[in-house]
Design a protein around this motif. Sequence first.
Motif, short mmCIF file in Angstrom:
data_model
loop_
_atom_site.label_atom_id
_atom_site.label_comp_id
_atom_site.label_asym_id
_atom_site.label_seq_id
_atom_site.Cartn_x
_atom_site.Cartn_y
_atom_site.Cartn_z
N VAL A 12 110.86 59.16 60.68
CA VAL A 12 111.79 60.27 60.87
C VAL A 12 111.00 61.58 60.94
N THR A 13 111.38 62.43 61.87
CA THR A 13 110.82 63.77 61.94
C THR A 13 111.68 64.71 61.12
N ILE A 14 111.08 65.39 60.16
CA ILE A 14 111.79 66.40 59.39
C ILE A 14 111.55 67.76 60.05
N TYR A 15 112.64 68.39 60.45
CA TYR A 15 112.58 69.71 61.06
C TYR A 15 112.84 70.72 59.95
N GLU A 16 111.76 71.31 59.46
CA GLU A 16 111.82 72.19 58.30
C GLU A 16 112.35 73.57 58.68
N VAL A 17 113.42 73.98 58.01
CA VAL A 17 114.06 75.25 58.34
C VAL A 17 113.96 76.28 57.22
N GLY A 18 113.23 75.97 56.16
CA GLY A 18 113.16 76.88 55.01
C GLY A 18 112.74 78.30 55.33
N PRO A 19 111.65 78.49 56.09
CA PRO A 19 111.21 79.87 56.35
C PRO A 19 112.21 80.71 57.14
N ARG A 20 113.06 80.06 57.92
CA ARG A 20 114.07 80.81 58.68
C ARG A 20 115.45 80.70 58.03
N ASP A 21 116.03 79.53 58.04
CA ASP A 21 117.39 79.35 57.55
C ASP A 21 117.45 79.52 56.04
N GLY A 22 116.37 79.22 55.36
CA GLY A 22 116.34 79.38 53.92
C GLY A 22 116.22 80.83 53.51
N GLY A 267 111.31 53.23 52.69
CA GLY A 267 110.18 52.79 53.50
C GLY A 267 110.12 53.44 54.87
N VAL A 268 110.80 54.58 55.02
CA VAL A 268 110.78 55.30 56.30
C VAL A 268 109.69 56.35 56.25
N GLU A 269 108.80 56.35 57.22
CA GLU A 269 107.66 57.26 57.22
C GLU A 269 108.09 58.67 57.64
N THR A 270 107.53 59.68 56.97
CA THR A 270 107.75 61.07 57.35
C THR A 270 106.44 61.84 57.51
N GLY A 271 105.37 61.32 56.94
CA GLY A 271 104.09 62.03 56.98
C GLY A 271 104.01 63.16 55.97
N VAL A 272 105.00 63.27 55.08
CA VAL A 272 105.06 64.38 54.13
C VAL A 272 104.54 63.95 52.76
N ASP A 273 103.68 64.76 52.19
CA ASP A 273 103.17 64.56 50.83
C ASP A 273 104.17 65.20 49.87
N LEU A 274 104.95 64.38 49.19
CA LEU A 274 106.02 64.90 48.35
C LEU A 274 105.48 65.74 47.20
N THR A 275 104.37 65.33 46.62
CA THR A 275 103.80 66.10 45.51
C THR A 275 103.43 67.51 45.95
N ALA A 276 102.78 67.61 47.12
CA ALA A 276 102.39 68.93 47.64
C ALA A 276 103.62 69.75 47.99
N LEU A 277 104.64 69.10 48.50
CA LEU A 277 105.85 69.82 48.87
C LEU A 277 106.56 70.36 47.63
N VAL A 278 106.64 69.56 46.59
CA VAL A 278 107.25 70.02 45.34
C VAL A 278 106.48 71.21 44.78
N GLU A 279 105.17 71.13 44.80
CA GLU A 279 104.36 72.25 44.32
C GLU A 279 104.65 73.51 45.12
N THR A 280 104.87 73.35 46.41
CA THR A 280 105.19 74.50 47.26
C THR A 280 106.51 75.12 46.86
N SER A 281 107.53 74.29 46.63
CA SER A 281 108.83 74.82 46.25
C SER A 281 108.83 75.44 44.86
N VAL A 282 108.05 74.87 43.94
CA VAL A 282 107.92 75.46 42.61
C VAL A 282 107.25 76.83 42.73
N TRP A 283 106.21 76.90 43.56
CA TRP A 283 105.52 78.17 43.79
C TRP A 283 106.47 79.21 44.38
#
Length: 306
Positions: A12-22, A267-283
């Motif tokens: 699945v491709t995740i289309y990240e909208v945080g910088p704009r829609d967020g 088991g669906v691949e996204t290519g996203v490192d969840l740990t790094a993403l969580v650290e980003t959102s905490v930051w």
Amino acid sequence: MRVPLDGLPERVTIYEVGPRDGLQNESTAVPVAVKAEFVRRLAAAGLRVIETTSLVRPDLVPQLADAEELLAALPREPGRPVLVPNLRGLDRALACGVTEIAIFASATETFARRNLNRTVDESLDMFAPVVERARAEGLWVRGYLSMVCGDPWEGDVPIEQVVAVARRLVDLGCSELSLGDTIGVGTPGQVTALIGAAVAAGIEVERIAVHFHDTYGQALANSLAALRAGVTTVDASAGGLGGCPFARSATGNLATEDLVWMLDGLGVETGVDLTALVETSVWLAGKLGRPSPSRVVRALAKERDR
């Protein structure tokens, strides 16, 4: 533990909208340096498509008034679309070297007037030359369609009404169509029926993306229904940020972390490192001065701090 379900895509491709829609829904503007670092961190976490900003009138969305400054601070690379409202916005995008854009239409008349100050027909007439010129310049174009499940002023939105506008957006030349439940009232059966009707109307499922808000806690369930219907692109916002400044009942977007947790478990691949993403959102939550609304961010951050 990964336990796959039948009928889901392998990736699945995740289309990240945080910088704009967020960030457009924040009460105060976030500094450009923080926005640029946010985008860089999202990319480092493995997100390949990040909608960076919107080239709208600064007086309408002052939180994104620094769009050109932000784009100048970031490398020009694929997977960095920006939202444009009209030909003037497209001119600004081209001047910034943007290669991917999005336009934002409505399935309902009331929201079209409130958001674009035009009827649905008038808004599509406005977007037609934008898409035509963008495609002539070699740009990839996404079409957002909002209020596909319900409208705060009009109530339930008939599926045939949504599909009719969706078909027109595709006919304009949009490469991708994002179906948006802007106020988060949809449920899985409605999502399944809507995607089925769109496909029956000749819109290839490969061109369909979904954009769910989590007002009633249905965003993950609706995403799973969309995946089972053949969709492979899901919009999400890191940390669950966002809403819509023109529809007060539109609360936060589906949190990217919550989506990745579910997809990892399936088991669906996204290519996203969840740990790094969580650290980003905490930051980022620290920069915004409040905790992330994402359940996964809160849970994993708590485990980390034990």
